[in-house]
Motif scaffolding. Structure first.
Motif, PDB file in Angstrom:
ATOM      1  N   VAL A 101       0.849  -1.189   0.000  1.00  0.00           N
ATOM      2  CA  VAL A 101       0.000   0.000   0.000  1.00  0.00           C
ATOM      3  C   VAL A 101       0.885   1.239   0.000  1.00  0.00           C
ATOM      4  O   VAL A 101       2.010   1.213   0.479  1.00  0.00           O
ATOM      5  CB  VAL A 101      -0.960   0.024   1.221  1.00  0.00           C
ATOM      6  CG1 VAL A 101      -1.933  -1.137   1.158  1.00  0.00           C
ATOM      7  CG2 VAL A 101      -0.187   0.001   2.531  1.00  0.00           C
ATOM      8  N   ALA A 109      -3.501   3.221   6.760  1.00  0.00           N
ATOM      9  CA  ALA A 109      -3.829   2.135   5.844  1.00  0.00           C
ATOM     10  C   ALA A 109      -4.216   0.909   6.657  1.00  0.00           C
ATOM     11  O   ALA A 109      -3.746   0.730   7.790  1.00  0.00           O
ATOM     12  CB  ALA A 109      -2.637   1.817   4.947  1.00  0.00           C
ATOM     13  N   ALA A 177      -5.532   3.399   1.954  1.00  0.00           N
ATOM     14  CA  ALA A 177      -5.389   2.080   1.352  1.00  0.00           C
ATOM     15  C   ALA A 177      -6.053   1.041   2.239  1.00  0.00           C
ATOM     16  O   ALA A 177      -5.997   1.129   3.467  1.00  0.00           O
ATOM     17  CB  ALA A 177      -3.925   1.739   1.149  1.00  0.00           C
TER      18      ALA A 177
END
Length: 180
Positions: A101, A109, A177
């Protein structure tokens, strides 16, 4: 001071306080038309912008991620990136056997990994750093990505985050992400 004059003065003070209160709050970070998200810092004429290379998850996925609930059958790893000296680099966080990510400053994330041990590696233009994490199915793990960027270079390190401090920091950030 007369009563009408006092009233006018108080209304003027209240009005100016109300108008300037909007300037003191941080604006809600918005996504670009193409779905990417950019972190901006600096004055408008010399702004530093760091953008995600791909679209970020929807607001519904972000709201679900901010519940910080465990995923059944997986280790949920939250990578939190919020420090005052970290202001410009795109940092890719990858796992030894799974997804990668991209993160920008003031973001987080979510990675859902198979139970067991994993090596997380953060990579940026000036180097990389790794951290071993492990967990059982249903565990939630917080990882802090701590960086500093200066004119002469950037440094990052990763460390385990506490469930309270990391949770509070991530709750105010954008999810950039969500990988499985």
């Amino acid at each position: 001071m007369s009563s009408p004059r006092r009233r006018t003065l108080l209304l003027g003070l209240f009005g100016s306080a109300l108008l300037t209160a909007g300037c003191a709050t941080e604006p809600v970070p918005r996504t670009n038309a193409d779905g990417t998200y950019c972190f901006r810092i600096g004055k408008t004429n010399r702004r530093t912008v760091t953008c995600t290379p791909s679209p970020i998850p929807s607001e519904q996925i972000e709201a679900e991620a901010k519940r910080f609930a465990a995923s059944q059958g997986a280790v949920t790893v939250y990578v939190v990136r919020k420090r005052w000296a970290d202001a410009k680099n795109l940092v890719r966080v990858s796992t030894s056997d799974g997804p990668a990510v991209d993160t920008v400053p003031n973001s987080f994330a979510r990675l859902r990994l198979a139970p067991g041990a994993h090596r997380l590696t953060a990579t940026w233009a000036d180097g990389s750093v790794s951290l071993d994490v492990s967990g059982s199915a249903g565990d939630v793990v917080f990882v802090e990505l701590i960086g500093s960027t200066w004119a002469w270079g950037s440094r990052y390190r990763m460390g385990p985050g506490g469930p309270v401090g990391s949770h509070e920091r991530a709750a105010k950030l954008r999810l950039v992400a969500d990988a499985q």
